[in-house]
Design a protein around this motif. Structure first.
Motif, PDB file in Angstrom:
ATOM      1  N   ARG A  17       0.838  -1.191   0.000  1.00  0.00           N
ATOM      2  CA  ARG A  17       0.000   0.000   0.000  1.00  0.00           C
ATOM      3  C   ARG A  17       0.881   1.251   0.000  1.00  0.00           C
ATOM      4  O   ARG A  17       0.913   2.030   0.950  1.00  0.00           O
ATOM      5  CB  ARG A  17      -0.921  -0.011   1.211  1.00  0.00           C
ATOM      6  N   ILE A  18       1.668   1.400  -1.043  1.00  0.00           N
ATOM      7  CA  ILE A  18       2.513   2.570  -1.197  1.00  0.00           C
ATOM      8  C   ILE A  18       2.473   2.969  -2.652  1.00  0.00           C
ATOM      9  O   ILE A  18       2.287   2.138  -3.537  1.00  0.00           O
ATOM     10  CB  ILE A  18       3.985   2.275  -0.788  1.00  0.00           C
ATOM     11  N   PRO A  19       2.623   4.271  -2.953  1.00  0.00           N
ATOM     12  CA  PRO A  19       2.680   4.677  -4.356  1.00  0.00           C
ATOM     13  C   PRO A  19       3.880   4.032  -5.029  1.00  0.00           C
ATOM     14  O   PRO A  19       4.962   3.943  -4.456  1.00  0.00           O
ATOM     15  CB  PRO A  19       2.834   6.200  -4.266  1.00  0.00           C
ATOM     16  N   ARG A  20       3.723   3.561  -6.254  1.00  0.00           N
ATOM     17  CA  ARG A  20       4.831   2.908  -6.931  1.00  0.00           C
ATOM     18  C   ARG A  20       4.603   2.928  -8.441  1.00  0.00           C
ATOM     19  O   ARG A  20       3.494   3.096  -8.922  1.00  0.00           O
ATOM     20  CB  ARG A  20       4.998   1.453  -6.474  1.00  0.00           C
ATOM     21  N   GLY A  21       5.670   2.693  -9.164  1.00  0.00           N
ATOM     22  CA  GLY A  21       5.585   2.597 -10.599  1.00  0.00           C
ATOM     23  C   GLY A  21       5.150   1.214 -11.007  1.00  0.00           C
ATOM     24  O   GLY A  21       4.879   0.351 -10.167  1.00  0.00           O
ATOM     25  N   PRO A  22       5.074   0.949 -12.310  1.00  0.00           N
ATOM     26  CA  PRO A  22       4.666  -0.371 -12.795  1.00  0.00           C
ATOM     27  C   PRO A  22       5.573  -1.461 -12.256  1.00  0.00           C
ATOM     28  O   PRO A  22       6.787  -1.284 -12.166  1.00  0.00           O
ATOM     29  CB  PRO A  22       4.808  -0.230 -14.318  1.00  0.00           C
ATOM     30  N   ILE A  47       8.813  -6.601  -8.418  1.00  0.00           N
ATOM     31  CA  ILE A  47       9.589  -5.498  -7.874  1.00  0.00           C
ATOM     32  C   ILE A  47       9.223  -4.216  -8.599  1.00  0.00           C
ATOM     33  O   ILE A  47       8.862  -4.233  -9.783  1.00  0.00           O
ATOM     34  CB  ILE A  47      11.111  -5.792  -8.009  1.00  0.00           C
ATOM     35  N   SER A  48       9.275  -3.107  -7.881  1.00  0.00           N
ATOM     36  CA  SER A  48       9.069  -1.790  -8.470  1.00  0.00           C
ATOM     37  C   SER A  48      10.177  -0.878  -7.965  1.00  0.00           C
ATOM     38  O   SER A  48      11.055  -1.314  -7.208  1.00  0.00           O
ATOM     39  CB  SER A  48       7.696  -1.227  -8.081  1.00  0.00           C
ATOM     40  N   ASP A  49      10.120   0.390  -8.340  1.00  0.00           N
ATOM     41  CA  ASP A  49      11.120   1.336  -7.851  1.00  0.00           C
ATOM     42  C   ASP A  49      11.015   1.523  -6.337  1.00  0.00           C
ATOM     43  O   ASP A  49      11.979   1.931  -5.694  1.00  0.00           O
ATOM     44  CB  ASP A  49      10.946   2.701  -8.523  1.00  0.00           C
ATOM     45  N   ASP A  50       9.844   1.217  -5.772  1.00  0.00           N
ATOM     46  CA  ASP A  50       9.592   1.514  -4.368  1.00  0.00           C
ATOM     47  C   ASP A  50       9.576   0.312  -3.445  1.00  0.00           C
ATOM     48  O   ASP A  50       9.627   0.465  -2.225  1.00  0.00           O
ATOM     49  CB  ASP A  50       8.247   2.238  -4.239  1.00  0.00           C
ATOM     50  N   ARG A  79      11.899  -2.086   4.711  1.00  0.00           N
ATOM     51  CA  ARG A  79      11.170  -2.596   5.873  1.00  0.00           C
ATOM     52  C   ARG A  79       9.953  -3.392   5.413  1.00  0.00           C
ATOM     53  O   ARG A  79       9.323  -3.070   4.405  1.00  0.00           O
ATOM     54  CB  ARG A  79      10.733  -1.449   6.785  1.00  0.00           C
ATOM     55  N   VAL A  80       9.663  -4.432   6.185  1.00  0.00           N
ATOM     56  CA  VAL A  80       8.516  -5.286   5.884  1.00  0.00           C
ATOM     57  C   VAL A  80       7.235  -4.497   6.129  1.00  0.00           C
ATOM     58  O   VAL A  80       7.061  -3.895   7.192  1.00  0.00           O
ATOM     59  CB  VAL A  80       8.539  -6.554   6.761  1.00  0.00           C
ATOM     60  N   ARG A  81       6.335  -4.489   5.144  1.00  0.00           N
ATOM     61  CA  ARG A  81       5.045  -3.804   5.282  1.00  0.00           C
ATOM     62  C   ARG A  81       3.888  -4.776   5.468  1.00  0.00           C
ATOM     63  O   ARG A  81       2.860  -4.421   6.013  1.00  0.00           O
ATOM     64  CB  ARG A  81       4.800  -2.898   4.066  1.00  0.00           C
ATOM     65  N   TRP A  82       4.050  -6.027   5.008  1.00  0.00           N
ATOM     66  CA  TRP A  82       3.083  -7.076   5.298  1.00  0.00           C
ATOM     67  C   TRP A  82       3.760  -8.426   5.187  1.00  0.00           C
ATOM     68  O   TRP A  82       4.789  -8.577   4.523  1.00  0.00           O
ATOM     69  CB  TRP A  82       1.843  -6.994   4.404  1.00  0.00           C
ATOM     70  N   SER A  83       3.181  -9.404   5.849  1.00  0.00           N
ATOM     71  CA  SER A  83       3.709 -10.771   5.837  1.00  0.00           C
ATOM     72  C   SER A  83       2.530 -11.728   5.873  1.00  0.00           C
ATOM     73  O   SER A  83       1.698 -11.660   6.780  1.00  0.00           O
ATOM     74  CB  SER A  83       4.620 -10.998   7.046  1.00  0.00           C
ATOM     75  N   LEU A  84       2.461 -12.627   4.877  1.00  0.00           N
ATOM     76  CA  LEU A  84       1.315 -13.523   4.780  1.00  0.00           C
ATOM     77  C   LEU A  84       1.646 -14.751   3.951  1.00  0.00           C
ATOM     78  O   LEU A  84       2.149 -14.641   2.842  1.00  0.00           O
ATOM     79  CB  LEU A  84       0.128 -12.789   4.132  1.00  0.00           C
ATOM     80  N   VAL A  90       7.821  -5.541   0.898  1.00  0.00           N
ATOM     81  CA  VAL A  90       8.879  -4.686   1.433  1.00  0.00           C
ATOM     82  C   VAL A  90       8.831  -3.315   0.768  1.00  0.00           C
ATOM     83  O   VAL A  90       8.717  -3.227  -0.467  1.00  0.00           O
ATOM     84  CB  VAL A  90      10.272  -5.327   1.211  1.00  0.00           C
ATOM     85  N   GLU A  91       8.916  -2.278   1.561  1.00  0.00           N
ATOM     86  CA  GLU A  91       9.054  -0.917   1.055  1.00  0.00           C
ATOM     87  C   GLU A  91      10.513  -0.506   1.194  1.00  0.00           C
ATOM     88  O   GLU A  91      11.089  -0.596   2.281  1.00  0.00           O
ATOM     89  CB  GLU A  91       8.163   0.047   1.837  1.00  0.00           C
TER      90      GLU A  91
END
Length: 209
Positions: A17-22, A47-50, A79-84, A90-91
């Motif tokens: 849930r972060i802004p990112r490119g394709p 993977i993205s730029d973010d 940093r880990v943003r979610w784990s499932l 990762v952000e």
């Protein structure tokens, strides 16, 4: 509200849930993941730029700091943003340039389409079958594709041997280099990601603890 596994929305493939490119699909991009829990193997799926999403073994909590080292030596920190369900999102601490990163990785792949995978310090006992004789050896480091070991054994470069690793079973390998009491092996078939990751995380599998 932080995004955790307990509040993860019911999606087929959770996304950061972060802004990112394709996103760029990068199946089987293997890396060495380091955290406060130690080092293990991971498989980046996109993977993205973010940020990135990766398959992992072991438990990771939201906000855990991690660093992923790729085959070409590039290090991605975040940093880990979610784990499932064996995957983490990762952000990155700082945005990257995905196209440049993947180009760098591709340039490190040899003519046979193979790049050396991340190696892990293991320092455990193993058994080597060479010239119809069994030898006790010390395994120094290990990757999906090969190993470095030491022992009182005479090996001939390019010969085929079998390496029995506690907890992983028997691997057929070719002797790629010979040093003073040290040897480098290249496995004829890589270790399976599903087997290697848990083995790295569980010391009892190789040390019998």
């Amino acid at each position: 509200m932080p995004l955790t596994s307990s509040v993860m929305p019911n999606l087929a493939e959770p996304q950061l849930r972060i802004p990112r490119g394709p996103r760029v699909t990068t199946i089987l991009l293997i890396g060495k993941l380091a955290s406060l829990s130690g080092e293990t193997i991971c498989r980046i799926r996109n993977i993205s730029d973010d940020g990135l999403m990766a398959e992992v073994h072991g438990a990771f909590a939201v906000n855990d700091a991690i660093a992923v080292t790729l085959k070409a030596g590039d290090v991605l920190r975040g940093r880990v943003r979610w784990s499932l369900n064996g995957r983490i999102g990762v952000e990155f601490d700082e945005p990257i340039h995905v196209a440049e990163l993947l180009s760098h990785v591709a340039n490190r792949i040899g003519p046979e389409g193979i790049a050396r995978g991340p190696r892990f310090d293991v320092d455990c006992c193993a058994e080597l079958l060479a010239a119809h004789q069994r030898h006790e050896v010390r395994l120094i480091d290990l990757s999906q594709g090969g190993a470095r070991l030491v022992g009182e054994v005479h090996l001939v470069r390019d010969s085929i041997v079998r390496l029995l690793v506690p907890g992983l079973g028997e691997c057929e390998a070719a002797v790629r280099w010979v040093g003073e009491g040290a040897y480098g092996l290249s496995f004829l078939e890589p270790l399976a990601f599903a087997d290697f990751g848990p083995w790295l995380n569980d010391r009892s599998l190789r040390y019998g603890a």
